[in-house]
Design an enzyme around this catalytic site. Structure first.
Site, PDB file in Angstrom:
ATOM      1  N   ARG A   1      34.300  36.726  66.118  1.00  0.00           N
ATOM      2  CA  ARG A   1      34.801  36.265  64.817  1.00  0.00           C
ATOM      3  C   ARG A   1      34.880  37.426  63.817  1.00  0.00           C
ATOM      4  NH1 ARG A   1      33.603  30.910  64.249  1.00  0.00           N
ATOM      5  NH2 ARG A   1      31.574  31.301  65.209  1.00  0.00           N
ATOM      6  N   TYR A   2      33.902  38.314  63.882  1.00  0.00           N
ATOM      7  CA  TYR A   2      33.842  39.473  62.979  1.00  0.00           C
ATOM      8  C   TYR A   2      34.007  40.732  63.834  1.00  0.00           C
ATOM      9  CZ  TYR A   2      31.279  36.058  60.109  1.00  0.00           C
ATOM     10  OH  TYR A   2      30.887  34.951  59.416  1.00  0.00           O
TER      11      TYR A   2
ATOM     12  N   ARG B   1      30.674  42.391  65.753  1.00  0.00           N
ATOM     13  CA  ARG B   1      29.683  41.615  66.494  1.00  0.00           C
ATOM     14  C   ARG B   1      30.331  40.455  67.252  1.00  0.00           C
ATOM     15  NH1 ARG B   1      29.558  41.275  61.072  1.00  0.00           N
ATOM     16  NH2 ARG B   1      29.236  39.320  59.977  1.00  0.00           N
TER      17      ARG B   1
ATOM     18  N   CYS C   1      19.299  23.342  76.003  1.00  0.00           N
ATOM     19  CA  CYS C   1      18.276  23.668  75.007  1.00  0.00           C
ATOM     20  C   CYS C   1      16.978  22.973  75.398  1.00  0.00           C
ATOM     21  CB  CYS C   1      18.692  23.155  73.631  1.00  0.00           C
ATOM     22  SG  CYS C   1      20.295  23.779  73.102  1.00  0.00           S
TER      23      CYS C   1
ATOM     24  N   CYS D   1      18.938  18.831  68.879  1.00  0.00           N
ATOM     25  CA  CYS D   1      18.840  18.514  67.456  1.00  0.00           C
ATOM     26  C   CYS D   1      19.966  17.560  67.085  1.00  0.00           C
ATOM     27  CB  CYS D   1      18.932  19.807  66.651  1.00  0.00           C
ATOM     28  SG  CYS D   1      17.855  21.100  67.325  1.00  0.00           S
TER      29      CYS D   1
ATOM     30  N   CYS E   1      23.136  19.145  65.480  1.00  0.00           N
ATOM     31  CA  CYS E   1      23.630  20.394  66.075  1.00  0.00           C
ATOM     32  C   CYS E   1      25.140  20.551  65.892  1.00  0.00           C
ATOM     33  CB  CYS E   1      23.301  20.413  67.563  1.00  0.00           C
ATOM     34  SG  CYS E   1      23.970  21.867  68.402  1.00  0.00           S
TER      35      CYS E   1
ATOM     36  N   ARG F   1      26.934  22.440  67.660  1.00  0.00           N
ATOM     37  CA  ARG F   1      27.573  22.574  68.973  1.00  0.00           C
ATOM     38  C   ARG F   1      27.242  21.369  69.840  1.00  0.00           C
ATOM     39  NH1 ARG F   1      26.110  28.528  68.951  1.00  0.00           N
ATOM     40  NH2 ARG F   1      27.890  29.446  67.868  1.00  0.00           N
TER      41      ARG F   1
ATOM     42  N   ASP G   1      26.720  21.569  58.948  1.00  0.00           N
ATOM     43  CA  ASP G   1      28.111  21.676  59.396  1.00  0.00           C
ATOM     44  C   ASP G   1      28.713  20.288  59.607  1.00  0.00           C
ATOM     45  OD1 ASP G   1      28.423  24.563  59.580  1.00  0.00           O
ATOM     46  OD2 ASP G   1      26.899  24.440  61.161  1.00  0.00           O
TER      47      ASP G   1
ATOM     48  N   ASP H   1      29.252  27.767  56.852  1.00  0.00           N
ATOM     49  CA  ASP H   1      30.258  28.219  57.809  1.00  0.00           C
ATOM     50  C   ASP H   1      31.553  27.505  57.470  1.00  0.00           C
ATOM     51  OD1 ASP H   1      29.885  30.020  60.240  1.00  0.00           O
ATOM     52  OD2 ASP H   1      27.928  29.034  60.091  1.00  0.00           O
TER      53      ASP H   1
ATOM     54  N   LYS I   1      31.091  32.853  57.643  1.00  0.00           N
ATOM     55  CA  LYS I   1      30.098  32.341  56.691  1.00  0.00           C
ATOM     56  C   LYS I   1      30.430  32.803  55.283  1.00  0.00           C
ATOM     57  CE  LYS I   1      26.113  32.163  59.708  1.00  0.00           C
ATOM     58  NZ  LYS I   1      26.915  32.460  60.905  1.00  0.00           N
TER      59      LYS I   1
END
Ligand code: SF4
Length: 364
Positions: free
Chosen positions: A96-97, A100, A109, A113, A116, A118, A279, A316, A323
């Site tokens: 995205r950047y 990185r 996981c 959560c 989440c 994702r 999100d 985000d 972000k």
């Protein structure tokens, strides 16, 4: 001890297991089965042990125990809320950047959560891990892009990999000259602290590179003595840690809880890094606050704890635009004409931690 309150000894993954351990009412079985058909459930014994069965609003339960609110989608919510797919040149990579990339090695996981971002991509029933050929292609992509300075292992939770597999990946990354930093995002030290063995800590190191570990925790009670010891093992091995938290309604959306959480991080030598605005993941509206509430909490936090304890409040931007800091503004040049009238020149207006406004002269 009755069956309803028996201590979990294994990770709970089914609605009937949650009910058997007193974590959901038996009358919810049919509803929870509908939720479980769509979104993964996992509650480790450590997390189950933190939940107060007598508190219907327990902040730990709100993070991990499913509810039928999750079946209610709101306008604007989307399966890929932060636009991972838009910036994925090869499987497992999100670029995205410029400097990185995310490297998503696993899609499982220790816990799942309820908020989440994702949630449509992780859990049993999805691909559990990046295949070997896909991993090789992802590493080749990193090798071919000299601008990549930092690789962020995320997922899923990268610490669900075996220490042996994680060490292999770290060695592969360590061999790439232009990669200087490997950052690992994980919930394992709080969700399953015994997984942070000496072998796992050793596997986190990338020879010749710097590893950072970002711990995801949202409530001070998650930083149990065992979790703190797991973090200490990581930090004592020379791996610095930062925190990331999600602002969640009914979990940490009050100044006292946020204060306690940030103080707990700093006491553990973990620098507060991000406080994420929730999100637009499907079925998570009941856990999201408004941005104005988030800003008010950040103002309150500024008045209660030192700069060391301050995270950055970020959003985000949906669609994959990255972000943006969305915390309160402390500096403005509003009402310039009125200020000029009173002082003969324009002034900045600065708000202090008590909310009082002060004037500050512009540079000559
Ligand atoms: S640990 Fe992270 S990736 Fe896994 S369910 Fe929680 S927020 Fe999602």
């Amino acid at each position: 001890m009755s069956q309803r309150s028996s201590k979990a000894v294994a990770t709970l993954r089914q609605p009937d297991e949650l009910i058997a351990h007193g974590l959901a009412p038996a009358s919810d079985l049919a509803d929870l089965t509908r939720v479980a058909a769509r979104y993964a459930i996992a509650v480790t014994p450590e997390v189950a042990g933190l939940i107060d069965r007598n508190d219907p609003n327990d902040p730990i339960a709100r993070q991990y125990i499913p509810t039928t609110d999750e079946l209610v989608a709101q306008p604007g919510e989307r399966a890929d809320p932060i636009g991972d797919h838009t910036h994925s040149p090869v499987d497992g990579i999100v670029h995205r950047y410029p400097d990185r990339v995310l490297l998503k090695l696993v899609h499982v996981c220790a816990v799942y959560c309820r908020f989440c971002f994702r949630r449509e991509m992780v859990g049993p029933g999805k691909d559990t891990a990046l295949s070997k050929p896909a991993t090789a292609a992802a590493l080749n992509y990193i090798r071919a892009h000299a601008e990549i300075w930092e690789v962020i292992l995320t997922g899923g939770d990268p610490l669900m990999l075996s220490p042996r597999r994680l060490a292999e990946i770290m060695a592969d990354l360590a061999a790439i000259d232009h990669v200087k930093i490997v950052r690992i995002h994980t919930r394992v030290p709080v969700a399953d602290p015994s997984r942070i063995s000496a072998e796992m800590v050793e596997a986190l190191k990338a020879p010749g590179k710097t590893t950072w570990l970002a711990l995801h925790a949202n409530h001070p009670r998650e930083l149990t003595p065992m979790a703190r010891e797991a973090c200490a093992r990581i930090i004592d091995a020379g791996i610095p840690m930062v925190s990331q938290s999600v602002l969640l309604r009914g979990v940490n959306d009050d100044a006292a809880t946020l204060e306690a959480l940030m103080r707990a991080f700093v006491e553990c030598r973990i620098k507060p890094y991000y406080l994420h605005h929730g999100d637009l993941a499907p079925g998570t509206a009941h856990l999201r606050t408004t941005l104005e509430e988030g800003q008010a909490l950040m103002r309150a936090l500024r008045g209660r704890v030192s700069g060391l304890c301050q995270p950055e409040y970020v959003l985000d931007i949906p669609g994959g635009h990255g972000k943006a800091p969305v915390g309160p503004d402390y500096l403005s040049r509003a009402n310039l004409s009125r200020e000029r009238e009173h002082h003969g020149e324009s002034r900045y207006r600065i708000v202090d931690y008590c909310g009082d406004v002060h004037l500050y002269p512009p540079s000559p």
